[in-house]
Scaffold this active site. Structure first.
Site, short mmCIF file in Angstrom:
data_model
loop_
_atom_site.label_atom_id
_atom_site.label_comp_id
_atom_site.label_asym_id
_atom_site.label_seq_id
_atom_site.Cartn_x
_atom_site.Cartn_y
_atom_site.Cartn_z
N LYS A 182 -41.46 44.95 45.93
CA LYS A 182 -41.76 46.44 45.95
C LYS A 182 -40.76 47.13 45.12
O LYS A 182 -40.95 47.90 44.44
CB LYS A 182 -42.33 46.96 46.98
CG LYS A 182 -43.90 46.65 47.45
CD LYS A 182 -44.21 47.41 48.74
CE LYS A 182 -45.43 46.68 49.54
NZ LYS A 182 -46.60 47.09 48.45
N LYS A 265 -52.94 37.73 45.50
CA LYS A 265 -54.01 38.14 46.72
C LYS A 265 -54.76 39.27 46.31
O LYS A 265 -54.71 39.99 45.39
CB LYS A 265 -53.25 38.67 47.90
CG LYS A 265 -52.63 39.64 47.70
CD LYS A 265 -52.19 40.16 49.21
CE LYS A 265 -51.45 41.85 49.34
NZ LYS A 265 -51.17 42.01 50.63
N LYS A 268 -56.71 46.23 47.45
CA LYS A 268 -57.22 47.41 46.98
C LYS A 268 -56.25 48.29 46.07
O LYS A 268 -56.61 49.22 45.35
CB LYS A 268 -57.73 48.25 48.10
CG LYS A 268 -56.65 48.45 49.27
CD LYS A 268 -57.01 49.59 50.30
CE LYS A 268 -55.84 49.95 51.18
NZ LYS A 268 -56.26 50.66 52.35
#
Length: 401
Positions: A182, A265, A268
């Protein structure tokens, strides 16, 4: 008169006097006994009257409480009914806004009215509930058996996160791969919140003395960190306070991959809306997503080696049908990819459709969901407050409340 006669007369007078004194004393004793008996009777009567008075006062208080509760219940019912009607109106306005286009004057007018109602409801402690709560319940989590609440409503999470940070070496956090992903190349601009987030996750787990934690494959590292921090705290104070949590995973469902990239993976947060299946997706949208799911140019399903996208679809079918992946391959190998995708879409719809319908029913009654979360927050806060006090006692904090 002779001396003898005088003596006899005196003795007789003394005898008469003693007899009269004895009678008088007997009368006095009798009167005393009668007075004592009357006094005891009066005392018993006073006790009875006092008991009757207490009962009368208690009955009066009970009647007052019952009347107050009835008045309160009637008021709460009226407010609840009004709130539900207001929420229904909000839902209707929301549906209208979804139909109208942005920029349309009617759309803007409805948007202002909608926001005004939402703000007024918030003033009275009624807020729009995150659909995730409805998803949990629709998937089978019973709020009567499990505590469902929003983490941000219980301050103990943040408090324990800071306390546990005092027992977490920087080196442990530097190993967190998700932070590296991230943060990217410019780690100097990343916030402390992101860097220490794994410690907050640990607090979420340890605050409730959790034994088993169900996680996906990508979260195993965070659970390992939670175990390390729990052990570090216990070892520091030479006691077994925190339960060292155990990782609970299912091999076949540990990681469901993206429909657009079999090596990533399913998430959303993926920029492509066709990369994942949502619990509130319509049947038509599910069919469309599966039709667009990435595959490869190889024919058949004889082998899944080096075929991440096909392996992912087979894995999804296997999990939902409770059939071994090898048997799934044997069966679908008799048909082409188009036929398999149709079968997979129908299977996903059969599982998700009932969940979606229950979610929609739950979301229609926002007040009911709000009450579930409110009760869950109260229960969670009680546990958290108790455990935080114990933890502070172990550390040595001065506590005056």
């Amino acid at each position: 008169m002779s001396d003898s006669s005088k003596e006899k007369k005196k003795k007789f007078a003394d005898m008469v006097s003693r007899q009269k004194g004895g009678d008088q004393q007997s009368d006095n004793h009798k009167q005393t006994d009668d007075l004592n008996e009357d006094l005891n009777t009066l005392k018993e009567r006073a006790v009875q009257l006092e008991d009757h008075l207490r009962r009368a006062v208690a009955d009066n208080e009970n009647v007052k409480r019952i009347m107050q509760k009835q008045i309160s219940d009637a008021s709460d019912y009226a407010v609840t009914k009004l709130a539900r009607d207001m929420i229904d109106s909000c839902d209707n306005l929301k549906r209208v806004m979804e139909i109208l286009k942005d920029g349309d004057p009617v759309h803007e007018g409805i948007k202002v009215a909608y926001q005004k109602i939402i703000n007024d409801l918030k003033k009275h402690g009624i807020e729009e509930v995150d659909p995730l709560a409805a998803a949990y319940i629709a998937c089978g989590i019973d709020p009567e058996k499990s505590i469902i609440f929003s983490q941000s409503t219980v301050s103990g999470h943040a408090e324990l996160g800071w306390l546990l940070g005092c027992y977490t070496p920087i080196g442990w956090l530097n190993r967190m791969t998700q932070f590296k992903d991230k943060a990217g190349s410019d780690k100097q601009k990343v916030s402390l919140g992101l860097y220490s987030y794994p410690v907050l996750m640990t607090a979420d787990i340890l605050l409730y003395q959790t034994k088993y934690v169900p996680v996906g494959d990508d979260q195993k590292q965070h659970l390992e960190l939670a175990r390390d921090i729990a052990s570090a705290f216990n070892n520091h104070y030479k006691l077994d306070y925190f339960i060292v949590p155990e990782i609970l995973t299912l091999d076949c469902t540990s990681r469901i991959m993206s429909l657009r990239d079999g090596t990533s993976k399913m998430s959303k947060s993926d920029p492509s809306e066709h990369s994942c299946i949502n619990l509130d997706d319509t049947d038509d949208l599910i069919v469309k997503k599966i039709e667009k799911a990435k595959t490869d140019s190889l024919l058949g399903f004889a082998t899944l080696k080096c075929r991440p996208e096909i392996s992912n679809l087979i894995n999804i079918y296997s999990v939902l049908s409770n059939v071994n992946a090898e048997k799934v391959c044997e069966e679908v190998n008799k048909h082409d990819m188009k036929h398999f995708k149709k079968e997979l879409a129908d299977l996903i719809i059969s599982v998700i459709s009932p969940i979606r319908e229950k979610m929609n029913d739950l979301l229609k009654d926002q007040f009911h969901l709000h009450e579930i979360l409110k009760k869950g927050t109260k229960k969670a806060a009680e546990i958290a407050t108790h455990n935080i006090k114990e933890i502070k006692d172990i550390i040595g904090f001065a506590q005056y409340l």
